[in-house]
Design a protein around this motif. Structure first.
Motif, PDB file in Angstrom:
ATOM      1  N   VAL A   1      14.611  -9.360 -17.064  1.00 47.66           N
ATOM      2  CA  VAL A   1      15.348  -8.456 -17.938  1.00 47.66           C
ATOM      3  C   VAL A   1      14.380  -7.561 -18.706  1.00 47.66           C
ATOM      4  O   VAL A   1      13.181  -7.851 -18.808  1.00 47.66           O
ATOM      5  CB  VAL A   1      16.265  -9.241 -18.902  1.00 47.66           C
ATOM      6  CG1 VAL A   1      17.373  -9.949 -18.130  1.00 47.66           C
ATOM      7  CG2 VAL A   1      15.464 -10.222 -19.734  1.00 47.66           C
ATOM      8  N   ARG A   2      14.917  -6.487 -19.221  1.00 43.09           N
ATOM      9  CA  ARG A   2      14.119  -5.477 -19.921  1.00 43.09           C
ATOM     10  C   ARG A   2      13.171  -6.073 -20.966  1.00 43.09           C
ATOM     11  O   ARG A   2      11.969  -5.759 -20.943  1.00 43.09           O
ATOM     12  CB  ARG A   2      15.054  -4.437 -20.552  1.00 43.09           C
ATOM     13  CG  ARG A   2      14.342  -3.284 -21.234  1.00 43.09           C
ATOM     14  CD  ARG A   2      15.355  -2.333 -21.873  1.00 43.09           C
ATOM     15  NE  ARG A   2      16.309  -1.850 -20.912  1.00 43.09           N
ATOM     16  CZ  ARG A   2      16.298  -0.634 -20.377  1.00 43.09           C
ATOM     17  NH1 ARG A   2      15.413   0.252 -20.768  1.00 43.09           N
ATOM     18  NH2 ARG A   2      17.204  -0.271 -19.500  1.00 43.09           N
ATOM     19  N   PRO A   3      13.640  -6.918 -21.896  1.00 40.85           N
ATOM     20  CA  PRO A   3      12.709  -7.444 -22.909  1.00 40.85           C
ATOM     21  C   PRO A   3      11.529  -8.220 -22.308  1.00 40.85           C
ATOM     22  O   PRO A   3      10.413  -8.140 -22.811  1.00 40.85           O
ATOM     23  CB  PRO A   3      13.582  -8.346 -23.773  1.00 40.85           C
ATOM     24  CG  PRO A   3      14.972  -7.829 -23.584  1.00 40.85           C
ATOM     25  CD  PRO A   3      15.027  -7.341 -22.169  1.00 40.85           C
TER      26      PRO A   3
ATOM     27  N   LEU B   1      10.184  -6.793 -10.124  1.00 36.20           N
ATOM     28  CA  LEU B   1      10.505  -7.846 -11.085  1.00 36.20           C
ATOM     29  C   LEU B   1      11.980  -7.798 -11.494  1.00 36.20           C
ATOM     30  O   LEU B   1      12.627  -8.838 -11.638  1.00 36.20           O
ATOM     31  CB  LEU B   1       9.609  -7.745 -12.320  1.00 36.20           C
ATOM     32  CG  LEU B   1       8.132  -8.056 -12.098  1.00 36.20           C
ATOM     33  CD1 LEU B   1       7.341  -7.802 -13.376  1.00 36.20           C
ATOM     34  CD2 LEU B   1       7.927  -9.483 -11.596  1.00 36.20           C
ATOM     35  N   ARG B   2      12.498  -6.592 -11.667  1.00 39.79           N
ATOM     36  CA  ARG B   2      13.901  -6.434 -12.082  1.00 39.79           C
ATOM     37  C   ARG B   2      14.865  -6.717 -10.936  1.00 39.79           C
ATOM     38  O   ARG B   2      15.831  -7.477 -11.093  1.00 39.79           O
ATOM     39  CB  ARG B   2      14.123  -5.019 -12.626  1.00 39.79           C
ATOM     40  CG  ARG B   2      15.545  -4.701 -13.038  1.00 39.79           C
ATOM     41  CD  ARG B   2      15.673  -3.298 -13.651  1.00 39.79           C
ATOM     42  NE  ARG B   2      14.876  -2.280 -12.998  1.00 39.79           N
ATOM     43  CZ  ARG B   2      15.238  -1.626 -11.888  1.00 39.79           C
ATOM     44  NH1 ARG B   2      16.377  -1.891 -11.297  1.00 39.79           N
ATOM     45  NH2 ARG B   2      14.447  -0.693 -11.376  1.00 39.79           N
ATOM     46  N   SER B   3      14.624  -6.125  -9.774  1.00 41.34           N
ATOM     47  CA  SER B   3      15.596  -6.211  -8.684  1.00 41.34           C
ATOM     48  C   SER B   3      15.474  -7.496  -7.868  1.00 41.34           C
ATOM     49  O   SER B   3      16.486  -8.038  -7.423  1.00 41.34           O
ATOM     50  CB  SER B   3      15.473  -5.000  -7.769  1.00 41.34           C
ATOM     51  OG  SER B   3      14.215  -4.985  -7.123  1.00 41.34           O
ATOM     52  N   ARG B   4      14.288  -7.985  -7.675  1.00 43.05           N
ATOM     53  CA  ARG B   4      14.092  -9.180  -6.821  1.00 43.05           C
ATOM     54  C   ARG B   4      14.091 -10.475  -7.630  1.00 43.05           C
ATOM     55  O   ARG B   4      14.567 -11.500  -7.170  1.00 43.05           O
ATOM     56  CB  ARG B   4      12.775  -9.031  -6.053  1.00 43.05           C
ATOM     57  CG  ARG B   4      12.301 -10.245  -5.305  1.00 43.05           C
ATOM     58  CD  ARG B   4      13.123 -10.511  -4.046  1.00 43.05           C
ATOM     59  NE  ARG B   4      12.540 -11.540  -3.214  1.00 43.05           N
ATOM     60  CZ  ARG B   4      12.744 -12.842  -3.372  1.00 43.05           C
ATOM     61  NH1 ARG B   4      13.499 -13.285  -4.333  1.00 43.05           N
ATOM     62  NH2 ARG B   4      12.182 -13.716  -2.565  1.00 43.05           N
TER      63      ARG B   4
ATOM     64  N   SER C   1      11.854   0.895 -23.945  1.00 41.78           N
ATOM     65  CA  SER C   1      12.312   0.052 -25.058  1.00 41.78           C
ATOM     66  C   SER C   1      13.547   0.632 -25.732  1.00 41.78           C
ATOM     67  O   SER C   1      14.333  -0.097 -26.343  1.00 41.78           O
ATOM     68  CB  SER C   1      11.202  -0.109 -26.103  1.00 41.78           C
ATOM     69  OG  SER C   1      10.111  -0.787 -25.560  1.00 41.78           O
ATOM     70  N   ASN C   2      13.709   1.949 -25.620  1.00 39.67           N
ATOM     71  CA  ASN C   2      14.858   2.625 -26.223  1.00 39.67           C
ATOM     72  C   ASN C   2      16.024   2.786 -25.254  1.00 39.67           C
ATOM     73  O   ASN C   2      16.949   3.558 -25.519  1.00 39.67           O
ATOM     74  CB  ASN C   2      14.431   3.991 -26.765  1.00 39.67           C
ATOM     75  CG  ASN C   2      13.634   3.864 -28.031  1.00 39.67           C
ATOM     76  OD1 ASN C   2      13.989   3.102 -28.921  1.00 39.67           O
ATOM     77  ND2 ASN C   2      12.529   4.580 -28.123  1.00 39.67           N
TER      78      ASN C   2
ATOM     79  N   PHE D   1       4.358  -6.134 -19.880  1.00 43.79           N
ATOM     80  CA  PHE D   1       3.569  -4.908 -19.788  1.00 43.79           C
ATOM     81  C   PHE D   1       2.799  -4.641 -21.090  1.00 43.79           C
ATOM     82  O   PHE D   1       1.670  -4.159 -21.060  1.00 43.79           O
ATOM     83  CB  PHE D   1       4.445  -3.716 -19.408  1.00 43.79           C
ATOM     84  CG  PHE D   1       4.935  -3.750 -17.972  1.00 43.79           C
ATOM     85  CD1 PHE D   1       4.570  -4.757 -17.088  1.00 43.79           C
ATOM     86  CD2 PHE D   1       5.787  -2.777 -17.507  1.00 43.79           C
ATOM     87  CE1 PHE D   1       5.019  -4.783 -15.772  1.00 43.79           C
ATOM     88  CE2 PHE D   1       6.246  -2.784 -16.186  1.00 43.79           C
ATOM     89  CZ  PHE D   1       5.863  -3.782 -15.319  1.00 43.79           C
ATOM     90  N   GLN D   2       3.393  -4.962 -22.221  1.00 41.40           N
ATOM     91  CA  GLN D   2       2.675  -4.810 -23.486  1.00 41.40           C
ATOM     92  C   GLN D   2       1.498  -5.779 -23.559  1.00 41.40           C
ATOM     93  O   GLN D   2       0.427  -5.419 -24.047  1.00 41.40           O
ATOM     94  CB  GLN D   2       3.612  -4.997 -24.670  1.00 41.40           C
ATOM     95  CG  GLN D   2       4.527  -3.814 -24.869  1.00 41.40           C
ATOM     96  CD  GLN D   2       5.536  -4.003 -25.986  1.00 41.40           C
ATOM     97  OE1 GLN D   2       5.905  -5.120 -26.346  1.00 41.40           O
ATOM     98  NE2 GLN D   2       6.010  -2.891 -26.536  1.00 41.40           N
TER      99      GLN D   2
END
Length: 134
Positions: free
Chosen positions: A57-59, A50-53, A90-91, A65-66
């Protein structure tokens, strides 16, 4: 009783990326018919894809996932580890690093050359020792 199916990364990616109408429809149908078991390695790979392709973004990844954790449709093979991983992620800790560290017990020490990881872990993870290799 609802039966379960253990899913591959590509099922989760299709659900979240929705980049292929036919596969998204199939993945959605699978999710409505079964409770989906998510292995830790599948979740780790899903974050990376999801991030690389797809440039998630993190949020956004955290929110997805949450939501999975809160849903009765998903069963996590290592639920507590996933929760610890998401907290560290998250940190600001890299997802993979957080996943590695979350597998350790308080008696373990994780050693790394990654200065940023060591710094963030000292600040945000009190349950495991993370030290800089020297």
């Amino acid at each position: 009783m609802t039966t379960t199916r253990t899913v591959d990364t590509n099922i989760l990616v299709r659900l979240f990326a929705q980049d292929d109408d036919e596969q998204w429809a199939t993945a959605s149908d699978i999710m409505t018919r079964y409770r989906l078991v998510v292995l830790s390695t599948v979740l780790l790979e899903t974050e990376w894809v999801l991030r690389s392709r797809y440039s998630f973004v993190r949020p956004r990844i955290i929110a997805l996932f949450q939501a999975m954790l809160l849903s009765e449709r998903f069963i996590f093979a290592e639920r507590e580890r996933v929760i610890r991983t998401l907290e560290a992620f998250s940190n600001g800790i890299d997802f993979a690093d957080a996943f590695h560290i979350s597998a350790l017990s308080s008696a373990d020490t994780f050693i790394t050359f990654d200065r940023n990881l060591a710094k963030l872990a000292q600040k945000h993870i009190n349950s495991v020792s993370v030290e800089l290799a020297s």
